[in-house]
Design a protein around this motif. Structure first.
Motif, short mmCIF file in Angstrom:
data_model
loop_
_atom_site.label_atom_id
_atom_site.label_comp_id
_atom_site.label_asym_id
_atom_site.label_seq_id
_atom_site.Cartn_x
_atom_site.Cartn_y
_atom_site.Cartn_z
N VAL A 269 0.86 -1.19 0.00
CA VAL A 269 0.00 0.00 0.00
C VAL A 269 0.89 1.23 0.00
O VAL A 269 1.95 1.26 0.65
CB VAL A 269 -0.93 0.00 1.23
CG1 VAL A 269 -1.82 1.24 1.24
CG2 VAL A 269 -1.79 -1.26 1.25
N ARG A 270 0.45 2.25 -0.72
CA ARG A 270 1.21 3.49 -0.76
C ARG A 270 1.11 4.23 0.57
O ARG A 270 0.20 4.00 1.37
CB ARG A 270 0.71 4.38 -1.89
CG ARG A 270 1.07 3.86 -3.28
CD ARG A 270 0.65 4.85 -4.34
NE ARG A 270 -0.79 5.00 -4.36
CZ ARG A 270 -1.60 4.23 -5.08
NH1 ARG A 270 -1.11 3.26 -5.82
NH2 ARG A 270 -2.90 4.43 -5.05
N PHE A 271 2.04 5.14 0.77
CA PHE A 271 2.13 5.89 2.02
C PHE A 271 0.83 6.62 2.34
O PHE A 271 0.39 6.67 3.50
CB PHE A 271 3.29 6.89 1.92
CG PHE A 271 3.33 7.90 3.03
CD1 PHE A 271 3.75 7.56 4.30
CD2 PHE A 271 2.94 9.21 2.80
CE1 PHE A 271 3.78 8.50 5.33
CE2 PHE A 271 2.97 10.15 3.81
CZ PHE A 271 3.40 9.79 5.08
N ILE A 272 0.17 7.16 1.32
CA ILE A 272 -1.02 7.97 1.55
C ILE A 272 -2.23 7.13 1.93
O ILE A 272 -3.21 7.65 2.47
CB ILE A 272 -1.31 8.82 0.30
CG1 ILE A 272 -2.26 9.97 0.62
CG2 ILE A 272 -1.86 7.96 -0.83
CD1 ILE A 272 -2.43 10.95 -0.51
N ASP A 273 -2.19 5.82 1.68
CA ASP A 273 -3.32 4.94 1.98
C ASP A 273 -3.06 4.04 3.19
O ASP A 273 -3.86 3.13 3.44
CB ASP A 273 -3.65 4.07 0.76
CG ASP A 273 -4.18 4.88 -0.41
OD1 ASP A 273 -4.91 5.86 -0.15
OD2 ASP A 273 -3.87 4.55 -1.57
N ILE A 274 -1.98 4.26 3.92
CA ILE A 274 -1.68 3.43 5.09
C ILE A 274 -2.78 3.65 6.14
O ILE A 274 -3.08 4.79 6.50
CB ILE A 274 -0.31 3.80 5.68
CG1 ILE A 274 0.80 3.53 4.66
CG2 ILE A 274 -0.05 3.02 6.96
CD1 ILE A 274 1.00 2.09 4.32
N PRO A 275 -3.41 2.59 6.65
CA PRO A 275 -4.50 2.77 7.64
C PRO A 275 -4.00 3.41 8.94
O PRO A 275 -2.84 3.25 9.33
CB PRO A 275 -5.00 1.34 7.87
CG PRO A 275 -4.54 0.56 6.69
CD PRO A 275 -3.25 1.18 6.26
N ILE A 276 -4.90 4.14 9.57
CA ILE A 276 -4.62 4.78 10.86
C ILE A 276 -5.09 3.83 11.96
O ILE A 276 -6.27 3.48 12.04
CB ILE A 276 -5.32 6.14 10.96
CG1 ILE A 276 -4.80 7.07 9.86
CG2 ILE A 276 -5.09 6.77 12.32
CD1 ILE A 276 -5.48 8.41 9.81
N GLU A 277 -4.17 3.42 12.81
CA GLU A 277 -4.44 2.37 13.79
C GLU A 277 -5.52 2.79 14.79
O GLU A 277 -6.42 2.01 15.11
CB GLU A 277 -3.15 2.01 14.52
CG GLU A 277 -3.23 0.76 15.37
CD GLU A 277 -3.30 -0.50 14.53
OE1 GLU A 277 -3.87 -1.50 15.02
OE2 GLU A 277 -2.79 -0.49 13.40
N SER A 278 -5.45 4.00 15.30
CA SER A 278 -6.38 4.43 16.35
C SER A 278 -7.74 4.85 15.80
O SER A 278 -8.61 5.24 16.58
CB SER A 278 -5.77 5.60 17.13
OG SER A 278 -5.47 6.68 16.27
N ALA B 199 -4.45 9.60 -3.34
CA ALA B 199 -5.23 8.68 -2.51
C ALA B 199 -6.28 7.97 -3.37
O ALA B 199 -6.93 8.59 -4.21
CB ALA B 199 -5.91 9.44 -1.37
N HIS B 200 -6.44 6.69 -3.15
CA HIS B 200 -7.38 5.91 -3.96
C HIS B 200 -8.81 6.27 -3.57
O HIS B 200 -9.14 6.31 -2.38
CB HIS B 200 -7.14 4.42 -3.76
CG HIS B 200 -7.65 3.59 -4.89
ND1 HIS B 200 -9.00 3.35 -5.10
CD2 HIS B 200 -7.00 2.94 -5.89
CE1 HIS B 200 -9.15 2.60 -6.16
NE2 HIS B 200 -7.95 2.33 -6.67
N PRO B 201 -9.70 6.54 -4.56
CA PRO B 201 -11.10 6.87 -4.21
C PRO B 201 -11.81 5.74 -3.48
O PRO B 201 -12.74 6.01 -2.70
CB PRO B 201 -11.75 7.15 -5.57
CG PRO B 201 -10.62 7.42 -6.50
CD PRO B 201 -9.45 6.64 -6.00
N ASN B 202 -11.40 4.51 -3.72
CA ASN B 202 -11.93 3.37 -2.98
C ASN B 202 -10.78 2.77 -2.17
O ASN B 202 -10.05 1.91 -2.65
CB ASN B 202 -12.51 2.33 -3.94
CG ASN B 202 -13.31 1.27 -3.21
OD1 ASN B 202 -13.64 1.42 -2.04
ND2 ASN B 202 -13.62 0.18 -3.90
#
Length: 509
Positions: free
Chosen positions: A177-186, A213-216
């Motif tokens: 996954v690209r940096f901009i789409d990395i999930p936020i843990e909290s 950022a991916h639209p989906n």
């Protein structure tokens, strides 16, 4: 240079307790001390401060790796991990331009935390909100500075096509996954784009979409478009402006809204969609073309171009390399929406009208055109018949100019102006009823008509004056003169009839 910073981190961190860098004020104290060392080294070594800051960041990464390797490749956290955020702030303060160093620092942070929430949360919710969400405070002063810092790191990560492995629970596998789409843990392991939509932040949504950022989002969640439609229908027909803005921005990056209930046949899905989101169609929050119609070719081209650039990690800088006009660059970059040619003309006319009103000009006329679109019956739809009324006003603008009136001199024939507007209008209406064609009522052309009696009287007066002045004229000459007057009168009458007939033919045509 490297030895100076290695000694600085060893001596400084030996005096700090394990949780000594937990609060933001302690980190700022260490950062101020480090900035003073960077400034001194820059002056002493005659080097640019950005280059010296680069050495400081590399020294911080080395210190973290040494402590981590001494603990069996497990981060000790506490002050040994917070040194990375001191280096992160150093990159931003001194503007390190080496993307390789910035990406190396980001990868070191991700290896321990598996998220970048300390970069994104401050931009999404402000510098104080992360304290209640994750138990720490942002290293940036305010939300605006945090947003600019987020864009700074997005730029460097995109320039090197930074991708990291992420475990997706829905697919039960790791994906790059690209940096901009990395999930936020909290935030429930949601992507920054999904969190921005939940926070109703259209400005941040636009920044994330512009930088790829991916639209989906690939975080395994539901469709963000459907989630946003659900959010819009929560309060009936009372729509929040921020949510509507988010939907409009998001629809710029996807070709169409995919209707849910996919295993069901299309006609049933269409009915279910209208039953659930019909209010949005009626209120024109979304249009029929975006759901089950035909979108414009221009929009499809933009979506395709952005998809190709996103896959190659070239958003938004790659748009400038396209050989297209500047206006299309802004259109592809989501910064400007192109309107149709008629709307552009109306905008230009309105701007010209405002300018003319300021300068004291006038409007000579207004043309209004009303077009009724033919109704088309579409099967199994509650919005089968639509009547579209388009009113287009084009303003004909001209500056006020004084009218030049014709002047007559003594001895010339008087000019008579006749405008049979009513008669011409009636004739045109009758012609329209016969031919079923559009009516255009125009002001008739002014016609000069010479009355026969006026020319006769004028000729007699002139002949009388000549006879009074010359008393020796013979009777034969008087007879010849009267014959000439009669001939001139007949010729003038014929010319007058020809002019009137030509004018009538031009008006009727």
């Amino acid at each position: 240079m490297e030895y100076i910073f290695d000694c600085f981190f060893e001596n400084t961190f030996d005096k700090i307790t394990r949780n000594g860098l937990q609060d933001r004020s302690s980190r700022r104290d260490v950062l101020d001390h480090l900035n003073a060392v960077i400034g001194g080294c820059s002056d002493g070594q005659n080097m640019h401060t950005e280059e010296v800051a680069r050495f400081a960041v590399l020294a911080a990464v080395r210190y973290h790796r040494e402590k981590k390797s001494g603990n069996g490749q497990v981060c000790l956290m506490g002050k040994f991990h917070n040194i990375l955020y001191i280096a992160l702030r150093t990159c931003w303060d001194w503007g390190v331009r080496d993307s390789a160093v910035v990406v190396l620092l980001l990868e070191e942070i991700y290896s321990c935390e598996k998220t970048f929430e300390r970069i994104f949360l401050g931009a999404l919710f402000g510098p104080n909100a992360p304290h209640f969400i994750a138990g720490w405070r942002s290293d940036f002063r305010d939300q605006d500075e945090n947003t600019r810092a987020m864009v700074y790191f997005l730029h460097h990560a995109t320039s090197l096509s930074m991708q990291l492995p992420v475990w997706i629970a829905r697919f039960e596998q790791e994906r790059m996954v690209r940096f901009i789409d990395i999930p936020i843990e909290s935030c429930g392991r949601s992507s920054p784009l999904r969190v921005a939509l939940q926070a109703s932040a259209p400005d941040l949504l636009l920044i994330l979409l512009r930088y790829g950022a991916h639209p989906n989002p690939p975080d395994g969640g539901a469709s963000v478009v459907h989630a946003l439609l659900e959010k819009l229908t929560e309060n009936g027909r009372h729509y929040v402006l921020q949510n509507v803005s988010c939907l409009q921005i998001l629809l710029r990056t996807i070709p169409m809204i995919e209707m849910p209930y996919k295993p069901i046949i299309y006609s049933a899905r269409r009915e279910l969609f209208f039953e659930k989101y019909g209010r949005l169609l009626i209120d024109r929050i979304i249009t029929k073309e975006q759901v089950y119609g035909v979108v414009s070719l221009r929009h499809l081209c933009r979506c395709r171009i952005r998809d190709l650039l996103r896959r190659n990690c070239q958003l938004p800088d790659g748009i400038d390399t396209l050989r297209l006009p500047r206006r299309l660059h802004r259109y592809i970059d989501l910064m400007e929406e192109l309107e149709g040619p008629q709307n552009e003309d109306d905008a230009e006319n309105n701007a010209a009208l405002e300018k003319l009103q300021v300068t004291g000009g006038g409007v000579s006329g207004v043309r209004r055109r009303v077009r009724f679109a033919e109704s088309k019956e579409e099967e199994q739809s509650s919005v089968d018949v639509e009547v579209a009324v388009e009113v287009v006003e084009s303003l004909l603008l001209e500056e006020k100019q004084p009218l030049e009136l014709p002047t007559t001199t003594v001895g010339e024939l008087a000019t008579v102006l006749e405008e049979d507007t009513a008669e011409l209008a009636e004739e045109q209406l009758e012609l329209e009823c016969q031919n079923n064609c559009a009516v255009v009522v125009e002001k008739p052309v002014a016609v000069e008509i010479l009355r026969p009696m006026q020319s006769l009287l004028t000729a007699e007066n002139s002949s009388g004056n000549s006879s009074g002045s010359d008393s020796d004229t013979s009777s034969t000459e008087k007879a010849e003169q009267s014959n000439c007057i009669c001939n001139n009168t007949n010729n003038s009458c014929c010319n007058t009839r020809d002019k009137v007939s030509d004018c009538n033919e031009r008006q009727l045509s």
